[in-house]
Design a protein around this motif. Sequence first.
Motif, mmCIF file in Angstrom:
data_model
loop_
_atom_site.group_PDB
_atom_site.id
_atom_site.type_symbol
_atom_site.label_atom_id
_atom_site.label_comp_id
_atom_site.label_asym_id
_atom_site.label_seq_id
_atom_site.Cartn_x
_atom_site.Cartn_y
_atom_site.Cartn_z
ATOM 1 N N SER A 166 0.821 -1.218 0.000
ATOM 2 C CA SER A 166 0.000 0.000 0.000
ATOM 3 C C SER A 166 0.854 1.268 0.000
ATOM 4 O O SER A 166 0.549 2.233 0.682
ATOM 5 N N GLY A 167 1.929 1.261 -0.744
ATOM 6 C CA GLY A 167 2.795 2.438 -0.813
ATOM 7 C C GLY A 167 4.250 2.023 -0.900
ATOM 8 O O GLY A 167 4.562 0.930 -1.361
ATOM 9 N N GLU A 206 8.063 1.780 1.215
ATOM 10 C CA GLU A 206 8.754 1.783 2.493
ATOM 11 C C GLU A 206 10.091 2.485 2.295
ATOM 12 O O GLU A 206 10.780 2.252 1.308
ATOM 13 N N ARG A 254 6.439 13.052 -4.205
ATOM 14 C CA ARG A 254 5.145 13.657 -4.570
ATOM 15 C C ARG A 254 5.046 13.856 -6.082
ATOM 16 O O ARG A 254 4.008 13.607 -6.675
ATOM 17 N N LYS A 278 1.847 8.279 -2.907
ATOM 18 C CA LYS A 278 0.890 8.841 -1.940
ATOM 19 C C LYS A 278 1.149 8.447 -0.493
ATOM 20 O O LYS A 278 0.716 9.133 0.420
ATOM 21 N N ARG A 279 1.811 7.300 -0.274
ATOM 22 C CA ARG A 279 1.971 6.805 1.100
ATOM 23 C C ARG A 279 3.362 6.224 1.282
ATOM 24 O O ARG A 279 3.823 5.432 0.468
ATOM 25 N N THR A 322 5.916 4.401 4.378
ATOM 26 C CA THR A 322 6.037 3.833 5.717
ATOM 27 C C THR A 322 7.518 3.692 6.035
ATOM 28 O O THR A 322 8.365 3.633 5.132
ATOM 29 N N PHE A 332 6.063 12.048 9.671
ATOM 30 C CA PHE A 332 5.577 10.674 9.864
ATOM 31 C C PHE A 332 4.896 10.570 11.218
ATOM 32 O O PHE A 332 5.271 11.256 12.167
ATOM 33 N N GLU A 345 4.058 6.218 9.397
ATOM 34 C CA GLU A 345 3.394 6.457 8.115
ATOM 35 C C GLU A 345 3.374 7.947 7.788
ATOM 36 O O GLU A 345 3.240 8.775 8.686
ATOM 37 N N LEU A 346 3.498 8.222 6.501
ATOM 38 C CA LEU A 346 3.358 9.590 6.007
ATOM 39 C C LEU A 346 2.510 9.536 4.754
ATOM 40 O O LEU A 346 2.824 8.825 3.815
ATOM 41 N N MET A 347 1.423 10.303 4.756
ATOM 42 C CA MET A 347 0.602 10.445 3.572
ATOM 43 C C MET A 347 1.092 11.686 2.834
ATOM 44 O O MET A 347 1.185 12.771 3.417
ATOM 45 N N LEU A 348 1.432 11.511 1.557
ATOM 46 C CA LEU A 348 1.983 12.620 0.774
ATOM 47 C C LEU A 348 0.880 13.358 0.033
ATOM 48 O O LEU A 348 -0.125 12.853 -0.302
#
Length: 173
Positions: free
Chosen positions: A86-87, A89, A116, A121-122, A124, A143, A170-173
């Motif tokens: 889901s993104g 790492e 970006r 988008k994500r 970890t 994060f 986690e960081l959502m971009l």
Amino acid sequence: MNLIKTERLTIRPIVADDWKNIKEIWVDFNASSLSKYDMPHNTDDENVRTRISRWAEANKGTDHMFFAICLEDTVIGYSAFNIRESGHEIGYCFHSAYHGKGYAKESHLALLDHMRTLGIKRLTAGTALNNTPSVALLKALGFVLIETEKVSFYQDADGNDIVFVGGVFELML
């Protein structure tokens, strides 16, 4: 990818010839008190040369991205972004001679901007909660801790796992 320039640093894709610099970083890391919170790095010349050559070869798209972080002509650290379910790492390591000077934060803020632009988008990251410099860096980058887990990379003299608490950030971009 073009070079990324920050105020003090140049960030570029890792190339096979970076293996000696990465080996120095790993030898330095293996000697640190923080090494118990990570998988051991094999520092045999041929092993490092082969691994960094694979990194350079994999650096062709966005599934696996490996960056050399340079102060003038010196590779002082690296950062890796690897696709997950889901993104991506993120993993990173800097030579201890360059710790505490803001280079990790400076380079990673630029790398986050680059991610970006790639539409990622994500992100970890995993680190031991006792690795306070890494935890502080991740928090400074935005994060947030989303879970903890028990982790072990080593065993004691009796063969028992040496366990520590790892954090997943986690960081959502």
